[in-house]
Scaffold this active site. Structure first.
Site, PDB file in Angstrom:
ATOM      1  N   LYS A   1       0.843  -1.208   0.000  1.00  0.00           N
ATOM      2  CA  LYS A   1       0.000   0.000   0.000  1.00  0.00           C
ATOM      3  C   LYS A   1       0.873   1.252   0.000  1.00  0.00           C
ATOM      4  O   LYS A   1       0.499   2.267  -0.583  1.00  0.00           O
ATOM      5  CB  LYS A   1      -0.968  -0.014   1.184  1.00  0.00           C
ATOM      6  CG  LYS A   1      -2.009  -1.115   1.038  1.00  0.00           C
ATOM      7  CD  LYS A   1      -3.256  -0.898   1.856  1.00  0.00           C
ATOM      8  CE  LYS A   1      -4.279  -1.979   1.517  1.00  0.00           C
ATOM      9  NZ  LYS A   1      -5.502  -1.922   2.279  1.00  0.00           N
TER      10      LYS A   1
ATOM     11  N   LYS B   1      -3.980  -9.973  -6.013  1.00  0.00           N
ATOM     12  CA  LYS B   1      -5.282 -10.376  -5.447  1.00  0.00           C
ATOM     13  C   LYS B   1      -6.397  -9.411  -5.861  1.00  0.00           C
ATOM     14  O   LYS B   1      -6.155  -8.214  -6.057  1.00  0.00           O
ATOM     15  CB  LYS B   1      -5.203 -10.500  -3.923  1.00  0.00           C
ATOM     16  CG  LYS B   1      -5.150  -9.195  -3.183  1.00  0.00           C
ATOM     17  CD  LYS B   1      -5.586  -9.391  -1.710  1.00  0.00           C
ATOM     18  CE  LYS B   1      -5.832  -8.025  -1.086  1.00  0.00           C
ATOM     19  NZ  LYS B   1      -6.680  -8.012   0.060  1.00  0.00           N
TER      20      LYS B   1
ATOM     21  N   LYS C   1     -10.639  -4.267  -3.393  1.00  0.00           N
ATOM     22  CA  LYS C   1     -11.614  -3.172  -3.515  1.00  0.00           C
ATOM     23  C   LYS C   1     -10.948  -1.960  -4.115  1.00  0.00           C
ATOM     24  O   LYS C   1     -11.588  -1.134  -4.721  1.00  0.00           O
ATOM     25  CB  LYS C   1     -12.101  -2.756  -2.124  1.00  0.00           C
ATOM     26  CG  LYS C   1     -12.847  -3.816  -1.394  1.00  0.00           C
ATOM     27  CD  LYS C   1     -13.477  -3.191  -0.139  1.00  0.00           C
ATOM     28  CE  LYS C   1     -13.897  -4.250   0.816  1.00  0.00           C
ATOM     29  NZ  LYS C   1     -12.881  -4.481   1.857  1.00  0.00           N
TER      30      LYS C   1
HETATM   31  P1  ATP Z   1      -8.593  -3.517   0.185  1.00  0.00           P
HETATM   32  O1  ATP Z   1      -8.398  -3.966  -1.203  1.00  0.00           O
HETATM   33  O2  ATP Z   1      -9.333  -2.205   0.311  1.00  0.00           O
HETATM   34  O3  ATP Z   1      -7.381  -3.626   1.024  1.00  0.00           O
HETATM   35  P2  ATP Z   1      -9.819  -6.037   0.527  1.00  0.00           P
HETATM   36  O4  ATP Z   1     -10.588  -6.185  -0.696  1.00  0.00           O
HETATM   37  O5  ATP Z   1      -8.539  -6.764   0.675  1.00  0.00           O
HETATM   38  O6  ATP Z   1      -9.600  -4.515   0.829  1.00  0.00           O
HETATM   39  P3  ATP Z   1     -10.702  -6.445   3.241  1.00  0.00           P
HETATM   40  O7  ATP Z   1     -11.797  -5.679   3.810  1.00  0.00           O
HETATM   41  O8  ATP Z   1      -9.349  -5.999   3.611  1.00  0.00           O
HETATM   42  O9  ATP Z   1     -10.803  -6.456   1.655  1.00  0.00           O
HETATM   43  O10 ATP Z   1     -10.875  -7.978   3.544  1.00  0.00           O
HETATM   44  C1  ATP Z   1     -12.032  -8.640   4.046  1.00  0.00           C
HETATM   45  C2  ATP Z   1     -11.794 -10.122   4.026  1.00  0.00           C
HETATM   46  O11 ATP Z   1     -11.745 -10.594   2.672  1.00  0.00           O
HETATM   47  C3  ATP Z   1     -10.465 -10.576   4.641  1.00  0.00           C
HETATM   48  O12 ATP Z   1     -10.669 -11.747   5.405  1.00  0.00           O
HETATM   49  C4  ATP Z   1      -9.577 -10.866   3.465  1.00  0.00           C
HETATM   50  O13 ATP Z   1      -8.611 -11.844   3.755  1.00  0.00           O
HETATM   51  C5  ATP Z   1     -10.576 -11.375   2.459  1.00  0.00           C
HETATM   52  N1  ATP Z   1     -10.096 -11.106   1.103  1.00  0.00           N
HETATM   53  C6  ATP Z   1      -9.820  -9.901   0.575  1.00  0.00           C
HETATM   54  N2  ATP Z   1      -9.427 -10.021  -0.692  1.00  0.00           N
HETATM   55  C7  ATP Z   1      -9.452 -11.341  -0.982  1.00  0.00           C
HETATM   56  C8  ATP Z   1      -9.164 -12.122  -2.156  1.00  0.00           C
HETATM   57  N3  ATP Z   1      -8.780 -11.538  -3.260  1.00  0.00           N
HETATM   58  N4  ATP Z   1      -9.302 -13.456  -2.082  1.00  0.00           N
HETATM   59  C9  ATP Z   1      -9.720 -14.065  -0.953  1.00  0.00           C
HETATM   60  N5  ATP Z   1     -10.012 -13.396   0.172  1.00  0.00           N
HETATM   61  C10 ATP Z   1      -9.887 -12.058   0.169  1.00  0.00           C
END
Ligand code: ATP
Ligand code: LTN
Length: 330
Positions: A113, A194, A197
């Site tokens: 980040k 990955k 969001k």
């Molecule tokens: P950001 O991209 O804004 O950092 P994020 O999409 O990673 O956010 P979080 O709110 O940080 O989402 O994560 C919520 C849950 O979803 C966590 O348990 C995280 O491990 C899971 N998660 C996030 N992205 C993935 C992915 N690509 N595949 C599987 N699990 C995920």
């Protein structure tokens, strides 16, 4: 139900996507009834990246509706907003005073980040300490998260052990719970990164509540490779990701799917993955629309969730303050 405490949460930094569902929320719904479960929306974590206040407020409420639409049942678990409970930030401060700076600077998510933003605030570095506080505040035993959170959980474990050995037994040492299937869903456009969001390319992320036509379009433009074989392999990240998604959506193994689609074209395969995902999400979409029409219900659920969590948080926080040596308020 056992008395084992389970906690987890997601950031309201954007709409929930397929990675969040397959890597986290779907597991939460399967586990909620078997544990003493608490699920929060971590708005305090979300501000580690600058947010528009009105947008953050809106997304926090939609995130609550999305949790319930995904299957979290307020009769079986507590759902609340992190900033509604006093104790998360307070415990994070105490734990932060026992956290080696180097351990935070080595965190993969921080480094990623940091590279993406122009201005990095101290909160981004402190993010994993706040997450450790979220977990330790409730005497948690189990934390179901996606693969990307493993390193953060290790810090929570280290801090529990360090606090216990410095001040006497206080916290449970939490266990990560990471499912193999769905643990790491990749971006459709950059299948080596990955699904997230905050991806700058919106075509890479499949939002749970976007229109089926839009999902279909994203699948159609998913990046693959120049071969023709539908097979999971390290040098085929796009196809491997689509197979992982289809496997998670249908419950079939990757091997079985490779057999089913042997000889199919990439476009036929992509279409099948799109259909399976849209079908899986159909009932969730319906429930989400109903919930967004009943904000009073949502607010009641969040209020009850926060009240339950607050009682528990105060208990733990006062124990921690006492052990740390803070003079009790009379
Ligand atoms: P950001 O991209 O804004 O950092 P994020 O999409 O990673 O956010 P979080 O709110 O940080 O989402 O994560 C919520 C849950 O979803 C966590 O348990 C995280 O491990 C899971 N998660 C996030 N992205 C993935 C992915 N690509 N595949 C599987 N699990 C995920
Ligand atoms: N960092 C997590 C969200 C999160 C969390 C938590 C998950 C914050 N606090 C406590 C489990 C337990 C993420 O980005 N997914």
């Amino acid at each position: 139900m056992t008395s084992k405490v389970l906690v987890s949460g997601a950031q309201p930094s954007g709409e929930l996507h397929l990675g969040n569902y397959l890597g986290a929320l779907r597991n939460w719904t399967e586990m909620q009834a078997n544990y003493d479960s608490l699920f929060f929306i971590v708005d305090q974590h979300a501000i580690t990246i600058r947010q528009n206040p009105a947008e953050l407020r809106r997304r926090t409420l939609t995130c609550a509706a999305q949790y319930i639409a995904c299957g979290l049942d307020p009769q079986k678990c507590s759902i609340f907003i992190q900033s509604h409970v006093i104790g998360h930030a307070e415990l994070a401060w105490v734990l932060g005073c026992m956290t080696p700076l180097g351990q935070l600077q080595r965190m993969t998510q921080f480094k990623d980040k940091q590279q993406k933003s122009e201005n990095v605030d101290a909160g981004l570095l402190f993010y994993p300490v706040l997450m450790a506080a979220d977990i330790l505040l409730y005497n948690t035993e189990l934390v179901p998260v996606g693969e990307d959170q493993k390193q953060h959980l290790e810090l929570a474990r280290d801090l529990a052990i360090r606090f216990n050995s410095t001040y006497s037994e206080t916290f449970n040492v939490p266990e990560p719970y990471i499912l193999k299937s769905g643990g790491r869903i990749m971006s459709l456009q950059t299948p080596t990164a990955k699904m997230s969001k905050s991806d700058s390319n919106a075509l890479g992320t499949l939002y749970l509540f976007e229109e089926p036509e839009s999902l279909q379009k994203k699948f159609r433009s998913a990046v693959t490779d120049s071969e023709t074989e539908i097979r999971s392999a390290v040098n085929k990240p796009g196809i491997s990701n689509l197979l992982a998604i289809l496997s998670a959506a249908t419950g079939k193994s990757i091997e079985a799917l490779e057999k089913d689609y042997a000889g199919s074209s990439y476009s036929v395969f992509k279409n099948s993955v799109a259909e399976a995902v849209i079908e899986m999400l159909r009932p969730l979409r319906k429930r989400y629309t109903e919930l967004m029409d009943d904000k009073t219900y949502l607010q009641t659920i969040l209020q009850q969730g926060a009240e339950n969590a607050q009682k528990r948080a105060y208990k733990m926080l006062s124990k921690v303050y006492r052990k740390t040596g803070f003079l009790e308020r009379m």
